[in-house]
Design a protein around this motif. Structure first.
Motif: not given
Length: 307
Positions: A10, A39-42, A68-69, A78, A82
């Protein structure tokens, strides 16, 4: 021969991910087959990873966007924008090689199948990509050499192990790995606490003037600016995964790591050291070895090409 690794990260959030990515790319001990983001804004994380790869002379390393989740959510959409604390290092695609056309879990599976029994997957972020990969590509558990994870706070003398952030972000994925039958090496987050950077090391980075050092000091500045709970000095917690692979830096023992997941409660981590255990569990590195490892990491991070 160089150790074949895939780095699942990440990157762009806490500071150690970008530091150890630079370390890996500039270390002859490792053949970095790919970097995958989680995770998140990959997408933003992918840009940062590719920026590091270019800076350290490795634009050929494929970088794949991942989930992302957390599991069991399998959505690949995505959410751009974030929080990625070091996002300004690579705000767009300018000057970057293209990312991999494959999704992270498929790239992991393909690389492992191409080098059966040789590839270590290092997870230094949420474990979603490897959890999804093991579900979607069942042969992966036989093809991977091992999954090496930074997660948890524990030791063989600690009676109260604590779940770590990388397990807490996706406990379902961590539980999948724990029960998949793949070799799992779980290393405590505090294993390399004596290897963190201090004022002298940060000053060396700032004075080095190499492209790599300039990139990393810019990352440190953004991390301090955008992460309210940033520690005083940059830490190298994720360096534990590389220390394990290089041998003789930290001890590991057989045992079992078990996760408890209950609705509305924080996931729990149980650690039991036993010779017949299915997992390998790490110990904390000594102060002397931590200092030596920090010096090795500094020399690799300052450089901009393989030494």
């Amino acid at each position: 021969m160089a150790i074949k690794i895939i780095l699942d990260t990440d990157i762009g959030e806490d500071i150690d991910d970008i530091l150890v990515t630079a370390f890996a790319l500039n270390s002859p001990e490792f053949e970095v087959l790919a970097i995958t983001t989680v995770d998140g804004d990959t997408q933003a994380r992918s840009r940062i990873a590719r920026k590091v790869a270019v800076t350290y002379g490795r634009p050929d390393v494929p970088v794949a966007v991942g989930y992302p989740n957390s599991m069991p959510n399998g959505d690949r959409a995505v959410t751009v924008g974030e929080s990625v604390t070091q996002g300004d290092l690579a705000p767009d695609e300018e000057g970057l090689p293209p990312g991999s056309a494959l999704w992270a879990d498929e790239l992991i599976a393909r690389l492992a199948a191409g080098h059966p029994g040789e590839v270590y997957l290092l997870t230094i972020g949420a474990m979603t990509n490897i959890g999804q990969a093991l579900v979607r590509f069942p042969d992966l558990r036989r093809n991977l050499k091992a999954v090496v994870t930074n997660g948890g706070r524990f030791s063989s003398t600690d009676v109260s192990p604590e779940i770590g952030w990388n397990l807490r972000y996706d406990p379902v994925a961590a539980a999948v790995v724990a029960s998949a039958g793949v070799e799992w090496v779980l290393l405590p987050e505090n294993a390399t606490r004596h290897a963190g950077l201090g004022e002298a090391e940060e000053s060396r980075l700032r004075q080095a003037g190499t492209p790599g050092a300039k990139l990393l000091t810019a990352a440190i500045d953004l991390w301090r600016k955008n992460k309210p709970d940033a520690s005083r000095w940059p830490h190298l917690a994720d360096l534990n995964t590389f220390a394990y692979l290089m041998g003789d830096w930290l001890e590991v023992r057989r045992g079992r790591a078990a996760l408890t997941i209950a609705p509305g409660k924080l996931p729990g981590l149980g650690v039991d050291y036993a010779p017949e255990g299915p997992h390998l569990l790490g110990e904390e590195m000594t102060r002397e070895k931590g200092a030596a490892l920090r010096e090795l990491a500094m020399s690799r991070m300052i450089g901009s090409a393989h030494a």
